[in-house]
Design a protein around this motif. Structure first.
Motif, PDB file in Angstrom:
ATOM      1  N   ALA A  87      35.987  38.990  46.909  1.00 46.89           N
ATOM      2  CA  ALA A  87      36.680  38.776  45.635  1.00 46.89           C
ATOM      3  C   ALA A  87      36.558  37.305  45.261  1.00 46.89           C
ATOM      4  O   ALA A  87      36.830  36.427  46.080  1.00 46.89           O
ATOM      5  N   GLY A  88      36.154  37.055  44.020  1.00 47.67           N
ATOM      6  CA  GLY A  88      36.069  35.698  43.497  1.00 47.67           C
ATOM      7  C   GLY A  88      36.356  35.692  42.010  1.00 47.67           C
ATOM      8  O   GLY A  88      35.506  36.063  41.191  1.00 47.67           O
ATOM      9  N   VAL A  89      37.557  35.293  41.636  1.00 48.12           N
ATOM     10  CA  VAL A  89      38.001  35.423  40.243  1.00 48.12           C
ATOM     11  C   VAL A  89      37.189  34.544  39.300  1.00 48.12           C
ATOM     12  O   VAL A  89      36.895  34.944  38.169  1.00 48.12           O
ATOM     13  N   GLN A  90      36.811  33.353  39.742  1.00 54.35           N
ATOM     14  CA  GLN A  90      36.061  32.490  38.833  1.00 54.35           C
ATOM     15  C   GLN A  90      34.754  33.149  38.397  1.00 54.35           C
ATOM     16  O   GLN A  90      34.335  33.023  37.235  1.00 54.35           O
ATOM     17  N   TYR A  91      34.131  33.894  39.280  1.00 55.21           N
ATOM     18  CA  TYR A  91      32.877  34.560  38.947  1.00 55.21           C
ATOM     19  C   TYR A  91      33.116  35.753  38.022  1.00 55.21           C
ATOM     20  O   TYR A  91      32.259  36.087  37.200  1.00 55.21           O
ATOM     21  N   PHE A 108      37.401  43.434  26.627  1.00 57.30           N
ATOM     22  CA  PHE A 108      37.885  43.171  27.976  1.00 57.30           C
ATOM     23  C   PHE A 108      39.302  42.647  27.862  1.00 57.30           C
ATOM     24  O   PHE A 108      39.644  41.920  26.915  1.00 57.30           O
ATOM     25  N   ILE A 109      40.137  43.046  28.813  1.00 57.47           N
ATOM     26  CA  ILE A 109      41.501  42.509  28.853  1.00 57.47           C
ATOM     27  C   ILE A 109      41.677  41.690  30.120  1.00 57.47           C
ATOM     28  O   ILE A 109      41.094  41.997  31.170  1.00 57.47           O
ATOM     29  N   TYR A 110      42.493  40.627  30.003  1.00 52.99           N
ATOM     30  CA  TYR A 110      42.800  39.827  31.189  1.00 52.99           C
ATOM     31  C   TYR A 110      44.303  39.616  31.262  1.00 52.99           C
ATOM     32  O   TYR A 110      44.993  39.514  30.236  1.00 52.99           O
ATOM     33  N   VAL A 111      44.808  39.515  32.507  1.00 52.97           N
ATOM     34  CA  VAL A 111      46.250  39.626  32.750  1.00 52.97           C
ATOM     35  C   VAL A 111      46.849  38.359  33.352  1.00 52.97           C
ATOM     36  O   VAL A 111      47.817  37.806  32.826  1.00 52.97           O
ATOM     37  N   PHE A 116      43.490  32.466  35.037  1.00 50.85           N
ATOM     38  CA  PHE A 116      42.765  32.074  33.828  1.00 50.85           C
ATOM     39  C   PHE A 116      42.979  30.597  33.518  1.00 50.85           C
ATOM     40  O   PHE A 116      42.052  29.896  33.107  1.00 50.85           O
ATOM     41  N   TYR A 117      44.199  30.106  33.732  1.00 54.52           N
ATOM     42  CA  TYR A 117      44.506  28.694  33.511  1.00 54.52           C
ATOM     43  C   TYR A 117      43.587  27.825  34.354  1.00 54.52           C
ATOM     44  O   TYR A 117      43.013  26.848  33.877  1.00 54.52           O
TER      45      TYR A 117
END
Length: 998
Positions: A87-91, A108-111, A116-117
């Motif tokens: 898992a790698g959120v930045q990617y 696309f939705i982001y939570v 994200f910040y």
């Protein structure tokens, strides 16, 4: 936007106020629809058209990114430790943005704003502009928008509001109105609290979607087509203020079986070249149509939603979108052949809009979604208590943060940069926000992640201490170094142990005065304490108990504790001096062996059984109430999953005892007693790993039970889940009551669910509920209330009984993904964690009990902060301070006071009583904001929604119609004047206040 000002103004002052209107509008940095937006079509305006008369399938591409679980927050963001979990959120964010740019139809939705910040701060200005364009066009949409997706069982409402405000403010300031989420999205939390729905509705959300609910409840709702409903989430707030449309997602938050196209999935891609042997379009289309039509059978409208994504998916977004593009193309091509299915890229808000357009009525729900089970023997009620030390530390950290926020306001600029360096409240604010995550305070993360949560809280508090010291220096006029003792609960404080003379400053974060007991470790046996006016204060030196000596280990060595009570002013501090009286006769009180017949003050009497040493009765001397009451400690043998009924063991999530009857730890307590004019204590020992102090202070209306549990022995191969149980003569009729996230009370009935027929399969675990701050049992005459110092699980298994789980140590994983047993050890406790906590017990009439337990609960959540200075203070030191002109009325709680920008503060006032809860305090209360603060001039106010991301008078929400109206809408009360605000029962009002120092 509403602006208040003085009625008699000169022309110059009018001009100042006119300028203030603009300034207040700018405080939130253009996110309120005030800015010009060219060619912007976000939100509902950006939705793809649907087709009337067809089944419209809304595909929602999404990723679920835990803010810590198997890996830490940092490890998840960077993609580190992929040996634990890939898992790698930045990617993920890199890849999604790239793919959205390739096809304007994609969505696309982001939570999770915490992730994200961090990603946003690393982007170039050109990439930031690109992302803003995607947001403005509705192609990238934020849902929920809090710093994290919070847990709903173990969280306190004040911390939830704070973490939502933090995340939503960033989105507001970064993207304006298009960054404001319309939908709350809690797809992973393990049960759902009514108070969360109430908060979301007051934050302006149009709807709420979640994934998990009890398997029997889901079956019932499927059969009745009630998976979409109107949740009326308050008994006190007038409808529709706390009404929230709620949808239950069909597959949790996963895609339909066979349609997962992430790099973590194994489903075959769509192979659409007809010249190739493995062409599979016909099969894919047929399977999809079957799934869509089957799903439509259990929903009400011709619109259904499918979540296309899962945990940490879309790291290679091309895999998903290439196949989704093909799916849309080939399924919709069947319409020419008579198909009535239309597939489209969508978002939860676009789906919600279509449900609203359907103009249907919806079933009404007024309770909550606890407890949650995913099978007959799998009740997720263990996490209500899991990691009790972390749960307590999170609660303490919340109190420290509120104190830090308040003193940042009251101390002004000097608090942020003063004699002790640069102060910082933001680090603790972010750490607290992360701690609300549904795998953080819940206690369901791996051990190394749990350690990281605690480390982040500790780092944040260290930075806040500088701010607090600076502020107190500014307010008091003394820059003497301040010491903070974070281990006073185990009688450790190096300064008080070594110093012959010191001062203790007690800051009270509540907006009413409090009387608070102070207990300090000392070596001496006689002390003189003086209050700010120079008056002597009654005090007592007690020997440190055996249990405390054992739990503190080698962290402190004081033989005694100095005990005295302080009176702290509202939103202010008071300073007491403490001097050792060397050469004076010892005033230390020595314990006597055995239990007394009773201990009592002017309010309460506690009786003890002389044969067992246990509590046997409790009386309220004011109301002349008496009940039989026995309290003892027990443990459930945790299932190891090796029985015939089910292979499910107890674990971090699941509570599954092997028997309905717990093992009693001891039927007799060894006791010793100390009785003084300040405090009376009965110290009880039940085993080498369970002890308790029954404590009654001179002026207290509540009885304190300080319990110490651990290390739980497991050498016998048995996992243990330890409870304390109160057995009373109260006739409860199989009902008890718990709070919801620290606010409104809900009735719980044994083996019963209000909206569906329960088939009970786990008589203990299936009757456990979250207790965030209090629980009680009652009949027509008596109410016994327990106020807790952290979130815990509990139930009323027998009539007249209330049990609360204190500690858990388990030897097996429960197969819910965490991959390790809940078996906590530490460097200090290598043989197993020891946990200490306390309950406050009160006995009152049911119609007046809230007048006691509501303020008592607030004192447990927002405890006074103690700081110490060595030696004498200089003669000019201001020993007492209050930030208020007068204490707020008993019904009103100052929920938030924090710095917003250079000359504005965020203020929340809350009515803390429910309607009809108290004859005295369940009435509307009016507060004059201009007359609130002692050191601040209030220049202007403007009201916001609860999450402070919209002006209140600009907040509009979709309206929904219930199938059956349970009670009429109530008239909204008007404020009597521009500066005065009226609070109704359970109402929270949020203001942005322009201030200057007097």
């Amino acid at each position: 936007m509403t602006l208040c000002c003085f009625s008699n103004m000169t022309l110059i002052y009018q001009l100042i106020v006119a300028a203030l209107v603009l300034t207040l509008g700018e405080v939130l940095s253009f996110p309120l629809g005030l800015e010009k937006r060219d060619s912007v079509a976000c939100g509902y305006q950006s939705c793809h058209p649907t087709v009337p008369g067809m089944l419209n399938v809304h595909l929602v591409p999404h990723t679920h990114d835990d803010v810590g679980w198997l890996k830490t927050v940092d490890q998840y963001f960077y993609g580190d430790r992929n040996d634990i979990q890939h898992a790698g959120v930045q990617y993920i964010l890199d890849s999604v943005v790239d793919q959205l740019l390739k096809n304007p139809d994609r969505r696309f939705i982001y939570v999770e704003t915490a992730f994200f910040y961090r990603w946003w701060k690393q982007q170039s200005s050109s990439m930031q502009q690109t992302v803003k364009q995607l947001v403005n066009e509705g192609r990238l949409e934020f849902v929920n928008g809090g710093w994290c997706m919070s847990d709903e069982a173990a969280t306190h409402y004040s911390a939830v509001i704070d973490q939502m405000t933090l995340g939503l403010r960033f989105l507001n300031e970064t993207f304006g109105a298009c960054g404001r989420p319309r939908v709350a999205w809690h797809i992973d939390p393990f049960g759902h609290a009514r108070e969360h729905a109430s908060l979301f509705s007051q934050m302006g959300y149009d709807g709420f979607f979640f994934g998990r609910l009890d398997y029997q409840d889901r079956d019932s709702r499927r059969s009745k087509k009630e998976q979409e409903l109107l949740w009326r989430a308050s008994d006190s707030l007038p409808a529709p203020m706390a009404d929230l449309f709620t949808g239950i997602l069909p597959n949790g938050y996963n895609p339909p079986t066979g349609f997962c196209w992430d790099q973590l999935c194994n489903d075959p891609p769509i192979r659409d070249d007809p010249e190739l042997e493995d062409y599979n379009v016909d099969d894919v289309v047929q399977r999809f149509l079957q799934i869509a039509n089957k799903q439509a059978e259990v929903y009400k409208t011709n619109h259904i939603i499918m979540t296309m994504g899962s945990d940490f998916q879309y790291e290679n977004a091309n895999l998903w979108y290439k196949n989704l593009d093909k799916l849309l193309l080939h399924v919709n091509s069947q319409q020419a052949k008579g198909s009535k299915v239309n597939v489209l890229y969508s978002t939860p808000s676009c789906y919600l809009q279509e449900l609203h357009r359907a103009n249907r009525t919806w079933p009404l729900k007024m309770d909550d979604f606890f407890p949650y089970a995913d099978d007959a023997h799998n009740f997720w009620t263990g996490y209500f208590t899991s990691r009790p030390a972390l749960k307590r530390y999170e609660r303490i950290s919340n109190s420290n943060l509120q104190t830090c926020n308040q003193l940042e306001v009251l101390g002004g600029a000097a608090s942020r940069k003063g004699p002790f360096g640069e102060g910082d409240s933001q680090t603790l604010r972010k750490a607290m926000a992360v701690a609300q995550h549904h795998d953080a305070v819940s206690g369901t993360a791996k051990q190394h992640v749990t350690n990281d949560y605690a480390r982040k809280l500790a780092d944040g508090w260290q930075r806040c201490q500088v701010l607090v010291s600076n502020s107190l220096a500014s307010l008091s006029g003394s820059s003497a170094p301040r010491i903070y003792c974070d281990l006073l609960n185990v009688s450790v404080c190096p300064l008080t142990e070594s110093s012959k003379k010191f001062s203790v400053t007690v800051y009270n974060p509540l907006a009413r005065p409090v009387v608070w007991p102070v207990r300090l470790p000392v070596y001496g046996s006689a002390y003189l304490i003086k209050d700010p006016k120079g008056n002597s204060v009654d005090s007592q030196v007690l020997s440190v108990s055996k249990a405390t000596r054992e739990v503190r280990r080698n962290r402190g060595h004081a033989a005694n504790e100095l005990v005295f009570q302080v009176q702290a002013p509202p939103l202010g501090y008071t300073t007491y001096s403490v001097s050792s009286l060397q050469g004076r006769p010892s005033s230390a009180a020595s314990p006597k062996r055995g239990a007394p017949t009773s201990i009592q003050n002017k309010f309460l009497q506690v009786n003890f059984d002389p044969d067992t040493g246990l509590i046997s009765g409790l009386s309220n001397l004011e109301t002349k109430q008496s009940i039989n009451l026995t309290q003892n400690f027990y443990w459930y043998n945790a299932s190891d999953g090796k029985n015939s009924e089910s292979k499910q063991p107890s674990g971090a999530y699941i509570f599954r005892p092997n028997s309905t009857v717990p093992f009693v730890i001891s039927r007799v307590a060894q006791t010793e007693t100390i009785q003084t004019s300040v405090v009376q204590e009965v110290r009880q020992w039940f085993s080498p790993w369970v002890s308790q102090v029954v404590r009654l202070y001179a002026d207290s209306r509540a009885l304190e039970l300080e319990w110490t549990v651990g290390p739980l022995p497991v050498s016998d191969g048995l996992g243990k889940e330890v409870i304390t149980r109160l057995d009373s003569s109260i006739k409860t009729s199989e009902m008890f009551y718990t709070d919801s996230n620290g606010r409104e009370i809900l009735q719980r009935r044994k083996d019963f669910r209000p909206t569906w027929q329960l088939k009970q399969s786990e008589p203990i675990a299936g009757n456990y509920y979250p207790i965030n701050t209090r629980a009680f049992i009652k009949d027509d005459v008596d109410q016994l209330t327990v106020v807790t110092d952290r979130s815990q699980g509990g139930g009323s298994i027998q009539n007249g009984s209330l049990e609360i789980m204190l500690h858990r140590r388990l030897l097996y994983d429960d197969y819910r993904g965490v991959g390790e047993p809940l078996n906590e050890v530490s460097n200090i406790f290598p043989e197993g964690l020891v946990v200490r906590g306390r309950f406050m017990l009160s006995l009152d009439r049911p119609d007046s009990a809230a007048d006691i337990y509501r303020p008592l609960g607030q004192e447990e959540v927002l405890q006074p902060l103690l700081s110490f200075t060595d030696g004498d203070l200089n003669g000019n030191t201001q020993l007492e301070f209050t930030g208020l002109k007068a204490a707020l009325p008993p019904a009103v709680h100052l929920l938030t006071l924090s710095q917003w920008d250079a000359d504005s503060v965020l203020l929340r006032l809350e009515h803390q009583f429910q309607i009809s809860e108290s004859k005295l305090n369940s009435q509307p209360v009016t507060v004059n904001l201009q007359k609130l603060f002692s050191t601040l001039n209030v220049l202007g106010i403007s009201e916001l929604n609860l999450s402070a991301n919209q002006w209140k008078d600009e907040m509009t929400r979709l309206s929904w119609t219930p199938e059956k109206e349970e009670k009429p809408y109530l008239k909204i009360l008007e404020d009597p004047s521009a500066w005065e605000v009226t609070l109704r029962p359970m109402e929270i009002r949020t203001f942005l206040v322009r201030v200057s120092f007097k």
